[in-house]
Design an enzyme around this catalytic site. Structure first.
Site, PDB file in Angstrom:
ATOM      1  N   HIS A 104       0.843  -1.199   0.000  1.00  0.00           N
ATOM      2  CA  HIS A 104       0.000   0.000   0.000  1.00  0.00           C
ATOM      3  C   HIS A 104       0.873   1.243   0.000  1.00  0.00           C
ATOM      4  CE1 HIS A 104      -3.683   2.267   0.610  1.00  0.00           C
ATOM      5  NE2 HIS A 104      -3.062   2.976   1.536  1.00  0.00           N
ATOM      6  N   GLU A 434     -33.028  -3.076  10.379  1.00  0.00           N
ATOM      7  CA  GLU A 434     -33.920  -4.038  11.041  1.00  0.00           C
ATOM      8  C   GLU A 434     -33.962  -5.385  10.319  1.00  0.00           C
ATOM      9  OE1 GLU A 434     -36.483  -4.082  13.499  1.00  0.00           O
ATOM     10  OE2 GLU A 434     -36.054  -2.178  14.473  1.00  0.00           O
ATOM     11  N   ARG A 619     -26.501  -4.056  17.119  1.00  0.00           N
ATOM     12  CA  ARG A 619     -26.725  -3.864  15.685  1.00  0.00           C
ATOM     13  C   ARG A 619     -25.595  -2.985  15.152  1.00  0.00           C
ATOM     14  NH1 ARG A 619     -32.279  -1.518  14.885  1.00  0.00           N
ATOM     15  NH2 ARG A 619     -33.008  -3.584  15.461  1.00  0.00           N
TER      16      ARG A 619
END
Length: 660
Positions: A104, A434, A619
């Site tokens: 990189h 969701e 989540r």
């Protein structure tokens, strides 16, 4: 040791030769076919491989199972990637027992992502380098094997720095490859707290803003000098490119963009002047600054400008259904800030978009999508991009009104999707975080994570499955009938105009709005099941910028993609959110106008949401797709979002009415 190499550009040529010099056997090289539209000033890996007698391939999709199987048949001990432009799948990365390693062009973890060579110059850095690191699923995030620093001189431009980096890469590889061949592979984890990420650069990013400091403008010139596309500006309708420049400290009081003198050619910036040493008018030859001034007809006092409006090019028409909603009104503002967008919208109210109603490029009709089907069909046909944002998306409604959630969120939106198929229009559809439901993955991957919901007798999942089913229908229309689509999944976006305090009063709002109402009215903050559920909260400005880039769809990279839009670094429990909000509330200048804090109250989810509710413990999104397709990274801290959201709602309260 047998190697398979993925390589392109000059760095690819350097890497291939270094691997050979270190005594590796190269089983095959994978590269890219040159793009005729690109200035291929660099060496050819395919030609190098052919001359060396090494098998070389340039597949369109090296991650296709056919190519994965072919690479597996080569049985590589180790894999190297030297400036190969596509991410390699985990299936490929796991084929080599010794691992896969990428070169990189920066000192990781800084400047992950695209075009680090150009970005370090844009940002005026004095040092960069090259890093060899182990490849993992997330781009540029694996453990560091070795790195080499490169000083950036003040007179370095993109090409000279490119040559320095190539030389440093060769030195680095010559040093470390023999060691790796013996099985000794150093491994230093990257510090995530020090990481920065940058997206790809486009030719249009070279547009000069003369209101910036002179150092910023000069660094842009350096960063995109030939053979890159160049920094450019306009004199009237005439575009010109600046290939080299120097900084002058005195702008002589001139306004930014004003020509101070033509020999030498100097232009005022915010805090100094830029002397244009060489440049080019349109497609003409490159000339020195004073001759460029003559060609352009510049005189002292002339003002350079931004690109002229192109009256001949039709603006992009965007149809937003649910334009008065949280996402809709913020997206409208972002689109109207760009000259080449026209917004058509429908919603049942207009309070959040009242500031746009007189805008000449905003066209609004008050209406209901379940009633005004003819208007919708006509505007789907008329517009270029369609965003069906209408949905019931507040958790308490999932158990209160599950059938209405299904009718609106699925049935009405399916009709709109079918219009898009019929008229071959691109749709950008709001899926939802969701849909992942009770997925157990540490972070949710759009393409791999399982979508897990609860039993049928838990109606809280009606929203999740309605959205998921529509996701699947849209995907099928894309596969079978050529529908152009992008699905985006917001993760807990927050900001001003999220719901309203009136909606919160009847329980029909998202968490932060409900918490703010509790503080405003002096009622206890209710922590559902203790408030230990964790979410990743995302500032609306970050979210809208990502959504805007999806609409722009540079290079069609978003077509057929599912993209999570969230901030994994802003993970917090609802209790932590409430505590942060309370702290901001106590420090707010309007605090004295509101009642004392009434404390926290732990309540069961059943008593709050009703029968049939289930919650989710965590989540967290993977945002690799957003990074790759959009060059996007969230940047706004959760505290800033909370403070701005709180301030908006507190200032919306009628203080005088409360006092009376």
């Amino acid at each position: 040791m047998k190697a398979v190499i993925f390589a392109y550009h000059d760095m690819g040529c350097q890497g291939v030769q270094a691997v050979l010099d270190a005594g590796y056997e190269i089983a095959a090289i994978f590269t890219h076919a040159d793009n005729p539209a690109e200035n291929t000033f660099f060496g050819s890996v395919s030609r190098q491989a052919a001359e060396l007698g090494i098998p070389v391939y340039a597949p369109d999709n090296v991650n296709h199972p056919i190519w994965v199987d072919r690479i597996a048949e080569l049985a590589p001990d180790i894999i190297f990637s030297f400036y190969y432009r596509n991410l390699l799948s985990e299936e490929i990365l796991h084929l080599a027992p010794a691992g896969a390693f990428n070169l990189h062009g920066s000192l990781l973890p800084a400047y992950r992502g695209r075009a680090p060579l150009n970005w370090v110059l844009v940002n005026g850095e004095s040092e960069t380098g090259v890093t060899l690191h182990r490849m993992v699923k997330r781009a540029d995030a694996g453990e560091i094997v070795a790195s080499q620093r490169v000083a950036i001189a003040q007179d370095d431009v993109a090409l000279t720095l490119h040559h320095k980096l190539c030389q440093a890469a060769r030195q680095l590889l010559n040093s470390i490859l023999p060691t790796m061949k013996c099985g000794d592979i150093p491994s230093v984890p990257q510090r995530e707290s020090d990481s920065t990420y940058y997206g790809r650069r486009r030719p249009e990013d070279g547009l000069i803003d003369w209101h910036k400091p002179v150092s910023t403008v000069h660094n842009l010139v350096r960063a995109v000098a030939a053979p890159w596309p160049g920094a450019f500006s306009y004199n009237g309708s005439q575009k010109f490119t600046i290939w080299s420049s120097r900084m002058c400290p005195d702008a002589q009081g001139a306004l930014p963009g004003s020509v101070i003198s033509v020999s030498p050619l100097r232009v005022a910036c915010a805090d100094g002047a830029l002397e244009i040493i060489t440049g080019q008018a349109g497609d003409d030859i490159t000339v020195q600054g004073s001759q460029l001034a003559q060609t352009l007809g510049l005189v002292a006092g002339a003002r350079l400008n931004r690109p002229p409006a192109t009256s001949g090019k039709r603006r992009i028409r965007v149809l937003i259904l649910g334009v008065n909603g949280f996402i809709g009104n913020h997206l409208t503002e972002r689109l109207l800030n760009e000259e080449n967008y026209e917004v058509y919208g429908m919603d049942i109210g207009s309070n959040a978009i009242s500031r746009f109603l007189l805008h000449p490029r905003f066209h609004f009709v008050e209406g209901d999508i379940s009633i005004h089907s003819e208007w919708i069909e006509y505007h789907v046909k008329k517009c270029d991009v369609v965003l069906p944002l209408v949905a019931i998306a507040t958790p308490i409604e999932y158990t209160r009104n599950p059938l209405r959630v299904f009718e609106l969120d699925f049935e009405e939106n399916l009709r709109i999707i079918r219009y898009c198929v019929k008229y071959r229009k691109r749709v950008v559809f709001p899926s939802t975080s969701e849909v992942y439901g009770m997925c157990t993955d540490a972070s949710f991957d759009e393409d791999k994570s399982n979508l897990i919901v609860g039993p049928v007798n838990k109606p809280r999942w009606i929203y999740s499955v309605s959205k998921q089913l529509l996701d699947r229908v849209i995907w099928a229309y894309g596969e079978k009938e050529g529908l152009r689509f992008t699905l985006f999944r917001p993760f807990n976006w927050m900001g001003p105009r999220l719901d309203s305090l009136n909606a919160a009063r009847i329980g029909s709002s998202r968490a932060i709005t409900q918490l703010i109402l509790n503080l405003v009215e002096g009622t206890p903050i209710k922590l559902i099941d203790g408030g230990q559920q964790k979410r990743c909260f995302t500032d609306i400005r970050d979210g809208i910028e990502a959504l805007f880039r999806i609409i722009v769809n540079d290079g069609d990279r978003c077509d057929g993609k599912i993209i999570n839009i969230g901030n994994p670094d802003n993970e917090a429990s609802i209790q932590e959110l409430a505590t942060l909000l309370l702290d901001s509330f106590d420090k707010h200048p309007l605090r004295c106008h509101f009642p004392p804090f009434a404390g926290f109250q732990v309540v069961e989810s059943r008593s709050y949401y009703g029968k049939g509710y289930q919650d989710v413990a965590h989540r967290k999104p993977s945002i690799d797709n957003a990074r790759r397709c959009l060059g996007w990274e969230p940047s706004i801290a959760m505290r800033d979002t909370v403070e701005e959201t709180l301030d908006f709602f507190l200032r919306s309260v009628d203080i005088a009415e409360r006092a009376s």
